[in-house]
Design a protein around this motif. Structure first.
Motif, PDB file in Angstrom:
ATOM      1  N   ASP A 194      -6.968  -1.837   1.111  1.00 34.85           N
ATOM      2  CA  ASP A 194      -6.729  -2.740  -0.005  1.00 34.85           C
ATOM      3  C   ASP A 194      -5.479  -3.573   0.279  1.00 34.85           C
ATOM      4  O   ASP A 194      -4.432  -3.008   0.625  1.00 34.85           O
ATOM      5  CB  ASP A 194      -6.536  -1.927  -1.297  1.00 34.85           C
ATOM      6  CG  ASP A 194      -6.308  -2.805  -2.498  1.00 34.85           C
ATOM      7  OD1 ASP A 194      -7.290  -3.413  -2.960  1.00 34.85           O
ATOM      8  OD2 ASP A 194      -5.151  -2.889  -2.965  1.00 34.85           O
ATOM      9  N   PRO A 195      -5.547  -4.899   0.139  1.00 33.26           N
ATOM     10  CA  PRO A 195      -4.368  -5.728   0.441  1.00 33.26           C
ATOM     11  C   PRO A 195      -3.119  -5.356  -0.367  1.00 33.26           C
ATOM     12  O   PRO A 195      -2.005  -5.497   0.126  1.00 33.26           O
ATOM     13  CB  PRO A 195      -4.830  -7.149   0.094  1.00 33.26           C
ATOM     14  CG  PRO A 195      -6.310  -7.104   0.224  1.00 33.26           C
ATOM     15  CD  PRO A 195      -6.713  -5.708  -0.190  1.00 33.26           C
ATOM     16  N   GLN A 196      -3.285  -4.860  -1.589  1.00 36.83           N
ATOM     17  CA  GLN A 196      -2.130  -4.436  -2.394  1.00 36.83           C
ATOM     18  C   GLN A 196      -1.812  -2.960  -2.224  1.00 36.83           C
ATOM     19  O   GLN A 196      -0.836  -2.471  -2.799  1.00 36.83           O
ATOM     20  CB  GLN A 196      -2.373  -4.728  -3.886  1.00 36.83           C
ATOM     21  CG  GLN A 196      -2.240  -6.185  -4.261  1.00 36.83           C
ATOM     22  CD  GLN A 196      -3.437  -7.023  -3.788  1.00 36.83           C
ATOM     23  OE1 GLN A 196      -4.576  -6.586  -3.879  1.00 36.83           O
ATOM     24  NE2 GLN A 196      -3.164  -8.193  -3.273  1.00 36.83           N
ATOM     25  N   SER A 203      -3.489  -0.432  -3.386  1.00 36.24           N
ATOM     26  CA  SER A 203      -3.784   0.317  -4.616  1.00 36.24           C
ATOM     27  C   SER A 203      -4.729   1.476  -4.335  1.00 36.24           C
ATOM     28  O   SER A 203      -5.773   1.292  -3.712  1.00 36.24           O
ATOM     29  CB  SER A 203      -4.433  -0.606  -5.651  1.00 36.24           C
ATOM     30  OG  SER A 203      -3.552  -1.647  -5.984  1.00 36.24           O
ATOM     31  N   HIS A 242      -9.279   8.657  -0.103  1.00 41.60           N
ATOM     32  CA  HIS A 242      -8.571   7.802  -1.067  1.00 41.60           C
ATOM     33  C   HIS A 242      -7.452   7.019  -0.368  1.00 41.60           C
ATOM     34  O   HIS A 242      -7.262   5.826  -0.643  1.00 41.60           O
ATOM     35  CB  HIS A 242      -7.983   8.627  -2.207  1.00 41.60           C
ATOM     36  CG  HIS A 242      -8.989   9.157  -3.171  1.00 41.60           C
ATOM     37  ND1 HIS A 242     -10.004   8.405  -3.704  1.00 41.60           N
ATOM     38  CD2 HIS A 242      -9.126  10.394  -3.722  1.00 41.60           C
ATOM     39  CE1 HIS A 242     -10.724   9.134  -4.532  1.00 41.60           C
ATOM     40  NE2 HIS A 242     -10.213  10.350  -4.556  1.00 41.60           N
ATOM     41  N   PRO A 293      -7.524   4.140  -5.505  1.00 35.57           N
ATOM     42  CA  PRO A 293      -8.592   4.024  -6.504  1.00 35.57           C
ATOM     43  C   PRO A 293      -8.286   4.848  -7.747  1.00 35.57           C
ATOM     44  O   PRO A 293      -7.607   5.878  -7.678  1.00 35.57           O
ATOM     45  CB  PRO A 293      -9.829   4.544  -5.769  1.00 35.57           C
ATOM     46  CG  PRO A 293      -9.326   5.294  -4.596  1.00 35.57           C
ATOM     47  CD  PRO A 293      -7.961   4.788  -4.283  1.00 35.57           C
ATOM     48  N   ARG A 348      -0.055   5.592   4.468  1.00 33.56           N
ATOM     49  CA  ARG A 348      -0.892   4.845   5.412  1.00 33.56           C
ATOM     50  C   ARG A 348      -0.959   5.568   6.756  1.00 33.56           C
ATOM     51  O   ARG A 348      -2.006   5.655   7.366  1.00 33.56           O
ATOM     52  CB  ARG A 348      -0.355   3.425   5.600  1.00 33.56           C
ATOM     53  CG  ARG A 348      -0.555   2.539   4.388  1.00 33.56           C
ATOM     54  CD  ARG A 348       0.063   1.159   4.616  1.00 33.56           C
ATOM     55  NE  ARG A 348       0.031   0.338   3.438  1.00 33.56           N
ATOM     56  CZ  ARG A 348      -0.979  -0.451   3.100  1.00 33.56           C
ATOM     57  NH1 ARG A 348      -2.040  -0.520   3.861  1.00 33.56           N
ATOM     58  NH2 ARG A 348      -0.920  -1.174   1.999  1.00 33.56           N
ATOM     59  N   THR A 379       0.208   3.421  -5.798  1.00 28.93           N
ATOM     60  CA  THR A 379       0.232   2.551  -4.630  1.00 28.93           C
ATOM     61  C   THR A 379       0.583   3.405  -3.424  1.00 28.93           C
ATOM     62  O   THR A 379       1.448   4.272  -3.495  1.00 28.93           O
ATOM     63  CB  THR A 379       1.274   1.428  -4.813  1.00 28.93           C
ATOM     64  OG1 THR A 379       0.967   0.715  -6.016  1.00 28.93           O
ATOM     65  CG2 THR A 379       1.269   0.475  -3.640  1.00 28.93           C
ATOM     66  N   LYS A 421      -8.974   4.219   1.660  1.00 27.03           N
ATOM     67  CA  LYS A 421      -9.416   3.121   0.795  1.00 27.03           C
ATOM     68  C   LYS A 421      -8.213   2.275   0.374  1.00 27.03           C
ATOM     69  O   LYS A 421      -8.268   1.043   0.377  1.00 27.03           O
ATOM     70  CB  LYS A 421     -10.133   3.682  -0.428  1.00 27.03           C
ATOM     71  CG  LYS A 421     -10.818   2.635  -1.259  1.00 27.03           C
ATOM     72  CD  LYS A 421     -11.667   3.283  -2.327  1.00 27.03           C
ATOM     73  CE  LYS A 421     -12.946   2.489  -2.415  1.00 27.03           C
ATOM     74  NZ  LYS A 421     -13.920   3.063  -3.294  1.00 27.03           N
ATOM     75  N   ALA A 422      -7.111   2.922   0.024  1.00 30.30           N
ATOM     76  CA  ALA A 422      -5.905   2.189  -0.362  1.00 30.30           C
ATOM     77  C   ALA A 422      -5.332   1.421   0.822  1.00 30.30           C
ATOM     78  O   ALA A 422      -4.809   0.316   0.651  1.00 30.30           O
ATOM     79  CB  ALA A 422      -4.864   3.152  -0.928  1.00 30.30           C
ATOM     80  N   SER A 423      -5.427   1.983   2.017  1.00 28.30           N
ATOM     81  CA  SER A 423      -4.923   1.304   3.212  1.00 28.30           C
ATOM     82  C   SER A 423      -5.661  -0.002   3.462  1.00 28.30           C
ATOM     83  O   SER A 423      -5.090  -0.965   3.958  1.00 28.30           O
ATOM     84  CB  SER A 423      -5.055   2.208   4.435  1.00 28.30           C
ATOM     85  OG  SER A 423      -4.192   3.306   4.338  1.00 28.30           O
TER      86      SER A 423
END
Length: 149
Positions: free
Chosen positions: A19-21, A23, A12, A25, A72, A66, A15-17
């Motif tokens: 994502d440009p924002q 976010s 997870h 999942p 990260r 976030t 995946k957020a890393s």
């Protein structure tokens, strides 16, 4: 002290890393959300953009999460972290010995970018670096300079 994360939570975070924002999942378990919030790897905001404390964010289990800089960093593999922190030039250039696979994975996470010899952004950094050299982005700098956990 570091928090041990399950492979699912690490996935997870990765995946957020990407994502440009940043976010995370939707659908993370309530327990997983709590672990990420308490470890400081994620945060939630209220309707006004105010960052909620971990206990308040846990109560609002429907709020979006976030990723933080620490989250990260926790998502990085050992080779990725080493590439960002070891033998980096003063201008942020990664070591020429960094494997191209690592460079590509860090680019997907928005932590490095390719630059041509004149300093201009380059489209790619190939296996032998023919199209540019890898440099840390501002986000990559921020993660690389975090204190060690």
């Amino acid at each position: 002290m570091t928090t041990e994360l399950s492979p699912t939570l690490i996935a997870h975070l990765r995946k957020a890393s990407a994502d440009p924002q940043g976010s995370l999942p939707a659908g993370i378990s309530r327990r997983g959300r709590g672990v990420l919030l308490e470890a400081g790897y994620a945060y939630a905001e209220d309707g006004d953009g105010y960052r909620l404390t971990p206990p308040d964010a846990r109560e609002r289990h429907d709020s979006a999460l976030t990723i933080t800089l620490e989250g990260r960093r926790a998502a990085l593999t050992a080779p990725q972290l080493a590439a960002l922190t070891t033998d980096v030039a003063t201008d942020g250039g990664l070591s020429p010995r960094t494997r191209w696979q690592t460079v590509h994975s860090l680019r997907a996470l928005h932590l490095v970018e390719a630059r041509a010899p004149d300093g201009a952004a380059s489209a790619t950094t190939g296996p032998d670096g023919e199209n540019g050299h890898a440099y840390r982005t501002r986000l990559g700098d921020a993660i690389a300079t975090l204190p060690s956990p």
